[in-house]
Design an enzyme around this catalytic site. Structure first.
Site, PDB file in Angstrom:
ATOM      1  N   GLU A 125      -5.325  -8.407  -0.397  1.00 17.07           N
ATOM      2  CA  GLU A 125      -6.044  -8.117   0.856  1.00 17.07           C
ATOM      3  C   GLU A 125      -7.504  -7.905   0.486  1.00 17.07           C
ATOM      4  OE1 GLU A 125      -4.569  -5.169   3.647  1.00 17.07           O
ATOM      5  OE2 GLU A 125      -2.507  -5.615   3.076  1.00 17.07           O
ATOM      6  N   GLU A 158       0.826  -1.228   0.000  1.00 19.70           N
ATOM      7  CA  GLU A 158       0.000   0.000   0.000  1.00 19.70           C
ATOM      8  C   GLU A 158       0.848   1.261   0.000  1.00 19.70           C
ATOM      9  OE1 GLU A 158      -3.058  -0.232   3.057  1.00 19.70           O
ATOM     10  OE2 GLU A 158      -4.122  -1.779   1.934  1.00 19.70           O
TER      11      GLU A 158
HETATM   12  O1  AHR Z   1      -5.050  -5.836   6.989  1.00 16.84           O
HETATM   13  C1  AHR Z   1      -4.962  -4.711   7.810  1.00 16.84           C
HETATM   14  C2  AHR Z   1      -4.244  -3.566   7.119  1.00 16.84           C
HETATM   15  O2  AHR Z   1      -5.034  -3.094   6.075  1.00 16.84           O
HETATM   16  C3  AHR Z   1      -2.938  -3.908   6.449  1.00 16.84           C
HETATM   17  O3  AHR Z   1      -1.860  -3.846   7.317  1.00 16.84           O
HETATM   18  C4  AHR Z   1      -2.820  -2.846   5.411  1.00 16.84           C
HETATM   19  O4  AHR Z   1      -2.092  -3.267   4.287  1.00 16.84           O
HETATM   20  C5  AHR Z   1      -4.245  -2.476   5.090  1.00 16.84           C
HETATM   21  O5  AHR Z   1      -4.450  -1.111   5.122  1.00 16.84           O
END
Ligand code: AHR
Length: 515
Positions: A292, A173
């Site tokens: 994610e 990210e």
């Molecule tokens: O999964 C929780 C968080 O969400 C992770 O650390 C990050 O990559 C995202 O913003």
């Protein structure tokens, strides 16, 4: 509700699911590692300190690949802290989650745990506070057989054979201002390219994912992917994307519609990646790593929900409790992933244990399945194969999905949401056709009719549903099976037609043997 018709044909496939589509994620965050997968002294722990009760549930869940060590955590992580004798590893402040990291669990322990859990390791490198040099050194430490200082260090640490990690994420990210040393697309594109180049010089067999947008609601979405891929196109196989679905608005119909935005997000990134390829006159196609995804909102927006004061070790943070409606939306997201099997070649449910997770534990106590455990386990265990293109004739509804972006809140109109969301997967080896079907009507049963062209000899093998009249029902330590799958009665086959009635607000999995 009027009849809902689905037409599919054996010869019309979207693509074949990649085994890596069914992954999950372990971050040094809250009690995901400490008190989650790793808890020396727990009654079920083995000699490594790995919790056996958690491992048993992980095997049942069947994630195929596991991303580690972050997430936001990785952008401040010095991998060297997590290897070597545990007693001499440093304690560090973790600026991602305002915690203390003890480093008692690191890369080598993660690899051992993955082998036990029968899952492929996916490692992320720190392109926040570190860069290309630390990344290529980690690849050498992990994957080089021996005869150099770093590979011999691994051997001296007790791991004689190379770890052979194939899938690497180039940071996490990096478009997000919350990230340690967040970057512009130009800055990140340059660093990621150099890191990729050197990592592949160390081990040409690795595959790399560049960071895409951390959400479709990011102000730089689109332009970010375009610039990053202009830089990294020749070096990477994947671009990542992340989505966390919310119900801040308390609008269940819109919440259930929102996985359709994941479909849109995927289509948009495919379009951008292919536009970059076309501009370059390249026939290479960048694949998507949805590394994610989940429902996450209750423990998200306020700092108090994300951190605890005093730099604690493994604080109870992001311990989202999932209810029945979350499981339905989650199932919808699984369907979105399946229906893009041609381009989404890796996926990671974020995360695995305790932290926005399908598996919960009590430190020192038991473990149990959250509601979202069930659709994931169906998706992973039964979703392998050729995903067929389904033509769906379903009544629709309209919704407006609320998605916050910092201080500014956005609404995404969804004018025509079919009540039925469905994916059909043909497992040729097993001779099975599996339907994953979500009835998004909150009030009406759905009479479903599926015409499975090109198949014959249909025999119902399994028919399950996840349903609860209370959409807010949850599983807890004391009631771990309040929400769990039950048999779906009344599924009939005649020729190559299948009929069933799906309860309102239900997730359904129907597997038929076919010839
Ligand atoms: O999964 C929780 C968080 O969400 C992770 O650390 C990050 O990559 C995202 O913003």
């Amino acid at each position: 509700m009027d009849n809902v018709e689905v037409d599919l044909h054996r010869d019309r496939a979207i693509g074949v699911t990649d085994p890596r589509l069914f992954g999950a994620f372990i971050e040094h965050l809250g009690r995901c590692v400490y008190g989650g997968i790793f808890e020396p002294g727990h009654p079920s722990a083995d000699a490594h300190g790995f919790r056996g009760d958690v491992l048993a549930l992980v095997r049942e869940l069947a994630p195929t690949i596991m991303r580690y060590p972050g997430g936001n955590f990785v952008s401040g992580y010095d991998w060297e802290d997590g290897v070597g004798p545990a007693a001499s590893r440093p304690r560090r402040l973790d600026l991602a989650w305002l915690s203390t990291e003890t480093n008692q669990f690191g890369t080598n322990e993660f690899i051992d745990w993955c082998r036990l859990a029968d899952t492929e390791p996916m490692l992320a490198v720190n392109l926040g506070t570190r860069g290309a040099d630390a990344a290529r050194r980690l690849v050498e430490y992990c994957n080089h057989p021996g005869g150099t200082t770093l590979s011999d260090l691994r051997r001296a640490h007790g791991w004689k054979l190379p770890h052979g990690v194939k899938f690497w994420c180039l940071g996490n990210e990096m478009d997000g201002p919350w990230q340690m040393e967040a970057k512009t697309a130009q800055e990140y594109g340059r660093i990621a390219t150099e890191a990729a180049k050197m990592m592949k010089w160390v081990d040409p067999a690795i595959e790399l994912a560049a960071c895409g947008s951390s959400g479709r609601n990011m102000p730089t979405f689109g332009a970010w992917e375009d610039t990053v891929l202009e830089h990294t196109f020749d070096q990477v196989e994947f671009i990542s994307l992340h989505t966390y679905i919310n119900n801040y608005a308390g609008d269940t119909a819109a919440f259930l519609a929102s996985p359709d935005l994941m479909d849109r997000f995927i289509d948009e990134i495919v379009a951008i990646a292919d536009a970059v390829a076309i501009r370059r006159g390249s026939s290479k196609r960048i694949m998507l790593s949805f590394d994610e995804w989940n429902v996450w909102y209750r423990t998200r927006r306020t700092p108090a929900a994300r951190t605890k004061p005093g730099w604690p070790v493994a604080p109870e943070i992001l311990e989202e409790i999932y209810n029945m409606e979350d499981a339905l939306v989650f199932g919808g997201a699984c369907i979105s992933l399946l229906n893009h099997a041609d381009r989404v070649k890796a996926g990671c449910l974020a995360q695995l244990v305790n932290v926005i997770a399908p598996i919960m534990t009590e430190t020192g106590g038991p473990t149990w399945r959250q509601t979202i455990f069930h659709p994931f386990s169906h998706f992973s265990n039964l979703g392998r194969g050729r995903v067929l293109r389904a033509r769906i004739k379903s009544p629709t509804y309209s919704a407006s999905y609320f998605d916050p972006r910092g201080a500014q809140d956005l609404s995404f109109p969804l004018p025509e949401v079919p009540y039925l969301k469905l994916a059909a997967v043909h497992d040729e080896g097993a001779g099975a056709l599996t339907l994953f079907a979500l009835n998004r009507s909150l009030t009406e049963e759905m009479p479903l009719r599926v015409n499975a062209g090109g198949f014959s000899g249909l025999v119902v093998d399994q028919a399950l549903q996840l349903h609860d009249t209370d959409l807010k029902a949850v599983n807890t330590k004391d009631h771990p099976d309040r929400v769990k799958p039950s048999a779906l009665a009344g599924v009939r086959v005649e020729g190559n037609t299948l009929t069933a009635t799906l309860l309102p607000a239900s997730w359904n999995v129907i597997r038929v043997m076919v010839s």
